[in-house]
Structures are given as structure tokens and as C-alpha cells.
Design a protein around this motif. Structure first.
Motif, short mmCIF file in Angstrom:
data_model
loop_
_atom_site.label_atom_id
_atom_site.label_comp_id
_atom_site.label_asym_id
_atom_site.label_seq_id
_atom_site.Cartn_x
_atom_site.Cartn_y
_atom_site.Cartn_z
N VAL A 30 -3.32 3.12 15.26
CA VAL A 30 -1.88 3.15 14.99
C VAL A 30 -1.11 3.77 16.13
CG1 VAL A 30 -1.42 3.14 12.52
CG2 VAL A 30 -2.31 5.20 13.60
N GLY A 31 0.14 3.41 16.18
CA GLY A 31 1.05 3.96 17.19
C GLY A 31 2.26 3.07 17.24
N GLU A 32 3.29 3.53 17.95
CA GLU A 32 4.52 2.76 18.03
C GLU A 32 4.45 1.80 19.21
OE1 GLU A 32 8.04 5.28 16.60
OE2 GLU A 32 6.85 6.60 17.83
N SER A 33 5.49 0.97 19.35
CA SER A 33 5.44 0.00 20.44
C SER A 33 5.32 0.72 21.78
CB SER A 33 6.68 -0.91 20.44
OG SER A 33 7.79 -0.26 19.92
N GLY A 34 4.50 0.14 22.65
CA GLY A 34 4.32 0.73 23.96
C GLY A 34 3.27 1.82 24.03
N CYS A 35 2.52 2.05 22.94
CA CYS A 35 1.54 3.13 22.98
C CYS A 35 0.21 2.65 23.55
CB CYS A 35 1.33 3.74 21.60
SG CYS A 35 0.37 2.70 20.50
N ASP A 94 5.92 11.48 8.44
CA ASP A 94 7.20 11.90 7.88
C ASP A 94 8.22 10.78 7.93
OD1 ASP A 94 6.65 14.36 7.06
OD2 ASP A 94 7.66 15.44 8.68
N ALA A 95 8.12 9.94 8.95
CA ALA A 95 9.15 8.92 9.17
C ALA A 95 9.00 7.72 8.24
CB ALA A 95 9.12 8.46 10.62
N VAL A 96 7.83 7.56 7.63
CA VAL A 96 7.60 6.37 6.81
C VAL A 96 8.32 6.51 5.47
CG1 VAL A 96 5.87 4.93 5.71
CG2 VAL A 96 5.35 6.08 7.86
N PRO A 97 9.19 5.55 5.14
CA PRO A 97 9.83 5.63 3.83
C PRO A 97 8.81 5.26 2.75
CG PRO A 97 10.93 4.03 5.28
CD PRO A 97 9.62 4.37 5.89
N VAL A 98 8.78 6.03 1.67
CA VAL A 98 7.82 5.78 0.60
C VAL A 98 8.54 5.19 -0.60
CG1 VAL A 98 6.16 6.85 -0.96
CG2 VAL A 98 6.31 7.62 1.39
N ALA A 99 7.94 4.14 -1.18
CA ALA A 99 8.58 3.43 -2.28
C ALA A 99 8.39 4.17 -3.59
CB ALA A 99 8.04 2.00 -2.38
N GLU A 100 8.87 5.39 -3.64
CA GLU A 100 8.75 6.19 -4.85
C GLU A 100 9.92 7.14 -4.83
OE1 GLU A 100 4.18 6.95 -5.59
OE2 GLU A 100 5.28 8.84 -5.53
N HIS A 103 1.25 -0.86 13.39
CA HIS A 103 2.21 0.25 13.47
C HIS A 103 2.50 0.77 12.06
CE1 HIS A 103 4.71 -3.14 12.34
NE2 HIS A 103 5.51 -2.26 11.82
N ASN A 104 1.91 0.11 11.05
CA ASN A 104 2.26 0.42 9.67
C ASN A 104 1.30 1.45 9.09
OD1 ASN A 104 2.47 0.30 6.82
ND2 ASN A 104 3.47 -1.69 6.99
N MET A 105 1.78 2.66 8.84
CA MET A 105 0.92 3.75 8.39
C MET A 105 0.32 3.48 7.02
SD MET A 105 0.94 5.80 10.89
CE MET A 105 0.32 7.40 10.45
N SER A 106 1.10 2.84 6.11
CA SER A 106 0.57 2.58 4.77
C SER A 106 -0.57 1.57 4.84
CB SER A 106 1.67 2.03 3.87
OG SER A 106 2.86 2.72 4.06
N PRO A 136 0.85 -1.18 0.00
CA PRO A 136 0.00 0.00 0.00
C PRO A 136 0.89 1.24 0.00
CG PRO A 136 -0.32 -1.31 2.02
CD PRO A 136 0.83 -1.90 1.29
N ASN A 137 0.55 2.23 -0.78
CA ASN A 137 1.36 3.43 -0.87
C ASN A 137 0.69 4.57 -0.13
OD1 ASN A 137 2.54 5.90 -1.83
ND2 ASN A 137 3.39 4.76 -3.55
N LEU A 138 1.49 5.28 0.69
CA LEU A 138 0.95 6.38 1.48
C LEU A 138 0.46 7.53 0.60
CD1 LEU A 138 3.09 7.26 4.62
CD2 LEU A 138 0.71 6.57 4.51
N ASN A 139 1.07 7.67 -0.57
CA ASN A 139 0.75 8.82 -1.40
C ASN A 139 -0.38 8.57 -2.39
OD1 ASN A 139 2.82 9.95 -0.06
ND2 ASN A 139 4.22 10.06 -1.79
N ARG A 140 -0.75 7.31 -2.55
CA ARG A 140 -1.81 7.02 -3.51
C ARG A 140 -2.83 6.12 -2.87
NH1 ARG A 140 1.03 4.21 -7.51
NH2 ARG A 140 2.95 5.20 -6.87
#
Lengths: 328, 323
Positions: free
Chosen positions: B40-45, B252-258, B209-212, A259-263
Motif C-alpha cells: 500500500v501507499g499513495e500515488s508516486g510511492c 486516520d485518513a480513511v473514511p469508515v462507513a460507520e 491504495h485502498n487500506m480497507s 471491506p470495513n477497516l474496523n471489522r
């Protein structure tokens, strides 16, 4: 042209057990230039860690067997040098950051002693000097030097990973291998650690092999990427090649799965089926049984590697010069 | 639409040698039937504790949970009360490697809830139900007599899903159901869960914990930090109009595959602080780049700043206007 620091040629590694022979890495070629960062991407069992352990010469003696290949590091074949020489370069010129910071440290030694250990092993300097260097390293990775005498259990996961990075970089290696360095960490801590690795790499001109299953991390940290599947490199190129001109169906499948955050997509397109059993790999293309473009030709013979644009290598029949024109 | 689950002022504290650990601290929300609430949240939230408390795997310290008309609070529940309360709710656990009994076969694991609740009339009917469940989640029938250790992670998680579905529940707490899986398998399980939701009008509480992943699967999202809800809104609103500095930092912290997807990145410094006997004030203040004096003394309440969009931050308006 930058200097080539690591060159892997035709590397094949097997694990031999009583029941089966597991073909973990199957004849891969890979090279890395000085200061370059390469992302090694793949899912569980793709052979990423085995490749890294081969470079480190840390494969388990009892079960692993390097069947073929050479690994040239700064001109020497690491597989064929003496054990004493291996010890000399391991942790010194090439070092590795392991995946799980919770188990990679010795719980009975203070973190300072653990950083000092590698410095003393590879340098003829006094304990005093070594201690100063260790404190310097701690501060470099963002740990207060006063915590020199603290033990691993007194640190959080992110801090432990910083200790491990300090150990890995203590002898200023020319090649750093990071095996899923942030998988066990929370995202905000992951961002801090990746930033740290990128900064130190830049400052020290270290070459980096970053093993990960996360394409997002590769996009942000690496210049080149190699996509591994069933012990083979399916696609290799610059990150621009891999992300903007994806050529291998497996790479395409990986992108469709996340899943992509931007799309916003209402439905993911997963790769059907499961990764093959490495003890009974299919003939021909290893990905063919899960590939939606597969033809009978894919399973007939070993698939060659095609260079579809300078530096962009693809192990797929669809990338063959005659196959490409007919597509789309 | 009707609300199937209402959680009011839920608190779950744990006694530790160093003081009272506030794992879940005064959490209020509700979920509509057929919807997915992402947590969502990080460990311990406190996100897993929240899920486990709702399903009464552990008693709650104070507050009320009303599920499908049955309410529960801090009083003890008898076995039969618990059984009635849990009849229509299930849980899918994070780790498919440790959440299945290694000594039971696949079919026994899936049949167990059916046997516990006695919802079959004959052995034939039981087996028929088990096989149908295996079909539903995409497990080959030939695996019925296999044991979990013979199967890979994706298949094991399918067993977990089949078991959770066996009693035809209305509500499932999914605690990191795909975190232990490879991405290609993760996508298979997420699609399966979405299909099942549509077919059966299931309600999910999806903890991750996964924002995507949370963006992909949720209708509404709760962001937790150190036991409290810091932001609560529809999935679109949270991502398009992020209000809390912590949510921003997480995104902001999540790396995006683009390539070139991230231009700048603001780091939050430091690490999560202790949840033991927290002092008054915002719990995120120690790591927040905007924290003012007020944030360290006065606890921010969760308040509605935009329609249907709640945030617990004193500075939310100012920050919203400045960005």
C-alpha cells in the motif's frame, strides 16, 4: 424548522440517442434545507451526476431531455426560467465542484484569473476588488496568494481541487454540489479536502449535495443520505436511518460489499449480477433481478415509497406496513 | 512453508532531466507460497514500479529478485531467459479499459498466452482450455466472440483474471485490480481472487491504495512512501499495532462507513515531496508531525521492533510508548 432551499419533484431525465432512449433519472423527489448536507450515493450509472446537472441546468442540450418534474430553488422552478436568469444563478447561488480536478480547469489561464472570472461575472466590482477577493478565496482554501499567476499544470491534484473549490465558493453560493470531489485524490489529500469542504460549509451556512460512491465519506460528512439505483432513490433518510437502521436490500448489499477497516470478515457478500441497462429497465422494482428477497410481486408493478419511520423513506415492498410485521 | 519470491535490495531509478528519480529505493522482502502480500501507499510511492520491476516489464537498476529458483538482477535478459523467468508469474492490471487489446475478441485475449507458450496440442484443446477459464472466472461462454468495448468493467476485469490464470501461474502481481470497479463488482472480483487462491495455492502481490481492501485480502503488508518501505508486518499486526507515523496517518485518513467510527482525526499536512535525488534523512520527515533533527539528517533503517514487525522510524519506540 429550517427553510427549504431546494425541492425536486417528480424529476425524470432521459438521454435520447439514435439507438435507444436511456432513462437516467426516473421520477425522483428530493428536498434540502438550508445548511443541510445530503449525500447522494450510488454506483456508476445510478443517475447521481444527471440529477446534479439537472439542478445546475447543465444537461447537454442535444441528447438530454427533462421528461417531467420541477426543480424549485429558493421558490423558483429552475427548469422554466429564462436562459439569462439561469446564467445569473449558476455559479453564483448554486455552484458545482466537478469530479476530475485535472480536466476541470482551463490550462491556458492562470488560476487567479479563473477565480476572478466568476467573481467579475456575478458582481459589479472593479478588477482590483475582484483580484483582492480572489486572493482572499485562495487563502481561504489554503493556497498561498502569491501563486495567483501560476497555471494549473504547476499545481498538484489536491491543490487543483482547492482552486476549484475556491471558484465554486467565490460568490458565496447558498447551494454547493460536489460531484465525487475527492475520487481522483490520494486518501491523505482526500481527508484534507473533505475537511476543508466541511469547514467552509459550516462557516458560510451553505447547503451541500455530496455525490459519492463511498459510504465512508457520507458517514463522516453528511446529515442525510439518498441511495440511488438505476435512476431511482431507493432509500432516503438521516445518516442514522441509513447506517443504523438500513431498510433497502440494495443499501444492505452496498454495506456487504465494502471491506470495513474496523471489522474483519473473511468473505465479502457482493450483490450478485450487474446493474440493469438503463435503456431497457426491468418492470417494477429495478433492483428485483439482483435482490435476494425478490418475489414475483416485485416485478409486477411500480413499487411505492413507504415511510417506515419519520423521515426514513424506502422504495421496497418489504417496507410496506403489512410486509414488515412478517419479517425476521 | 517455502518462500516463492525473494527481493533483495531492489532499486529502480529513472533518469529525468532534473536528476535521478528514485522510484524504488533499496527494497527487501519475501513472500511465502500461497500467501498474499499487500503493498500500500499513495500515488508516486513506487508500488506499481516495484511490481513491474519484479515481473521484468522494465529492467532493474540494482539488487536481486529470486523467483521460484530463477534469479534476476541488473544484467540484460534474453528473450528466452525472460520467457522462462515469467513462465510461472502473471500480472493483473489496474485499468480493464486500457489493458485489453480492443481489436481482439474475449477468447483471443484469453488464448494468447496459451498460444505464446505453445501449451496445447490441438485447436480443440485450446478452445476447451479457453472455455474452462471463462467458466472459472464466471464469464458466460456466449461472450467468447465479444470484444472488450461491448463489456462492462467487471466483466473486463474477469477477462484480465482469466488471461492471468491461463498458464496456471504460481504467482500473480495484481496492480490495483479492483480500483476502477464499482463496490458491488469489486466485492465479486475480490471473492473470485480469494477462491482461486485457495483452489490453486496461488501467491499474490496485491498492490493498492485502498487500506480497507488491503486489510481484507492480505496476510502480510508493506507500506511504501517515496520509494522506500516504511513498515512491514502481518496484516493484523500493522492494523492493531501501527508503528510508523505515516501508516497511522493513512489509516486516520480513511473514511469508515460507520457512524461515530472516527472520534478524532489527525491530519498530515502538505503533500508528497519530490522523489528526485532525495536528501539523506527520513523521506516522510517533511510531513511528519513528530519529526526531530535526527530525522532530517540520518536515514532510518528498517528494523524489527516487534516479532515479525519491521519499521523504518527513529522515533518508533518513543511514539509507541506514548500512545
Amino acid at each position: 424548522m429550517a427553510k427549504t432551499i431546494l425541492e425536486i419533484k417528480d424529476l425524470a431525465v432521459q438521454y435520447v440517442t439514435d439507438e435507444a432512449v436511456v432513462e437516467a433519472v426516473n421520477h425522483i423527489d428530493l428536498s434540502l434545507e438550508q445548511g443541510e448536507s445530503l449525500g447522494l450515493v450510488g454506483e456508476t450509472g445510478a443517475g447521481k451526476t444527471t440529477t446534479a446537472l439537472s439542478v445546475m441546468q447543465l444537461l447537454p442540450d442535444v441528447s438530454a431531455r427533462i421528461v417531467s418534474g420541477e426543480i424549485y430553488f429558493e421558490g423558483e422552478d429552475l427548469i422554466r426560467i429564462s436562459p439569462a436568469k439561469k446564467r445569473e444563478y449558476r455559479g453564483n447561488k448554486v455552484s458545482m465542484i466537478f469530479q476530475d480536478p485535472m480536466t476541470a480547469l482551463n490550462p491556458t489561464l492562470s488560476v487567479g484569473d479563473q477565480i476572478m472570472e466568476v467573481i467579475l461575472l456575478h458582481n459589479r466590482i472593479s478588477r482590483e476588488e475582484a483580484k483582492n477577493r480572489a486572493v482572499e478565496m485562495m487563502e481561504l482554501v489554503g493556497l498561498p496568494g502569491e501563486r495567483f499567476n501560476d497555471y494549473p499544470h504547476q499545481f498538484s491534484g489536491g491543490m487543483k481541487q482547492r482552486v476549484i473549490i475556491a471558484i465554486a465558493l467565490a460568490c458565496r453560493p447558498s447551494l454547493l454540489i460536489a460531484d465525487e470531489p475527492t475520487t481522483a485524490l490520494d486518501v491523505t489529500i482526500q481527508a484534507q479536502v473533505l475537511h476543508l469542504i466541511a469547514r467552509l460549509k459550516e462557516e458560510e451556512q451553505t447547503s451541500l449535495i455530496l455525490i459519492t460512491h463511498d459510504l465512508g465519506i457520507v458517514a463522516e460528512t453528511c446529515q442525510k443520505a439518498a441511495i440511488m439505483y438505476a435512476g431511482e432513490i431507493m432509500e432516503y433518510g438521516t445518516v442514522e436511518h441509513i447506517f443504523n437502521n438500513t431498510a433497502h436490500p440494495y443499501t444492505e448489499g452496498l454495506f456487504g460489499s465494502i471491506p470495513n477497516l474496523n471489522r474483519k470478515v473473511s468473505r465479502l457478500t457482493p450483490i450478485p449480477g450487474l446493474a440493469p441497462d438503463p435503456a431497457a429497465l426491468p418492470r417494477g422494482c429495478k433492483f428485483a433481478p439482483r435482490c435476494r428477497y425478490a418475489t414475483p410481486a416485485c416485478s409486477e408493478a411500480e413499487v411505492p415509497v413507504y415511510e417506515i419511520e419519520p423521515g426514513h423513506l424506502v422504495k421496497c415492498l418489504r417496507a410496506a406496513p403489512e410486509g414488515r410485521s412478517g419479517d425476521e | 512453508m517455502s518462500e516463492i519470491l525473494q527481493v533483495k535490495n531492489l532499486k529502480k531509478y529513472f533518469k529525468t532531466s532534473r536528476g535521478m528519480l528514485h522510484a524504488v529505493d533499496d527494497v527487501t522482502f519475501s513472500i511465502e507460497e500461497g500467501h498474499t502480500l499487500g503493498v500500500v501507499g499513495e500515488s508516486g510511492c513506487g508500488k506499481s514500479t516495484l511490481g513491474r520491476t519484479i515481473i521484468r516489464l522494465q529492467p532493474l537498476t540494482s539488487g536481486t529478485v529470486i523467483f521460484d529458483g530463477i534469479s534476476t538482477d541488473d544484467r540484460r535478459m534474453s528473450r528466452s531467459e525472460l520467457k522462462a523467468y515469467r513462465r510461472n508469474m502473471q500480472m493483473i492490471f489496474q485499468d480493464p479499459y486500457s489493458s485489453l487489446d480492443a481489436r481482439m475478441s474475449v477468447s483471443e485475449i484469453i488464448a494468447e498466452p496459451l498460444i505464446n507458450y505453445g501449451v496445447y496440442r490441438s485447436r480443440d484443446e485450446l478452445w476447451k482450455a479457453v472455455f474452462e477459464l471463462m467458466d472459472t472466472v464466471g464469464l458466460a461462454r456466449r461472450l467468447a466472440n465479444s470484444y472488450p468495448h461491448e463489456l462492462d468493467g467487471g466483466r473486463r476485469q474477469r477477462i484480465g483474471v482469466a488471461r492471468a490464470l491461463s498458464l496456471n501461474p504460481k504467482f500473480i502481481v495484481c496492480d490495483e485490480p479492483v480500483s476502477a470497479l464499482d463496490v458491488s463488482i469489486q466485492a465479486q472480483i475480490l471473492n473470485l481472487m480469494q477462491d482461486l487462491q485457495q483452489e490453486r495455492n496461488l501467491t499474490y502481490m496485491f498492490i493498492t491504495h485502498n487500506m480497507s481492501v488491503v486489510k481484507h485480502i492480505s496476510d502480510e503488508i508493506i507500506v511504501m512512501y517515496l520509494g522506500v518501505v516504511v513498515e512491514h508486518a502481518s496484516a493484523d499486526s500493522i492494523f492493531e499495532h501501527t508503528l510508523h507515523p505515516y501508516t497511522k496517518a493513512l489509516l486516520d485518513a480513511v473514511p469508515v462507513a460507520e457512524l461515530g467510527a472516527k472520534k478524532s482525526r489527525s491530519f498530515i499536512k502538505g503533500e508528497i515531496t519530490s522523489p528526485i535525488d532525495p536528501k539523506p534523512g527520513c523521506r516522510f520527515a517533511a510531513r511528519c508531525p513528530y519529526a526531530a533533527d535526527r530525522c532530517r539528517s540520518e536515514t532510518p533503517e528498517l528494523r524489527e521492533l516487534l516479532p515479525g514487525h519491521q519499521v523504518a522510524c527513529h522515533l518508533a519506540e518513543e511514539l509507541d510508548q506514548s500512545t
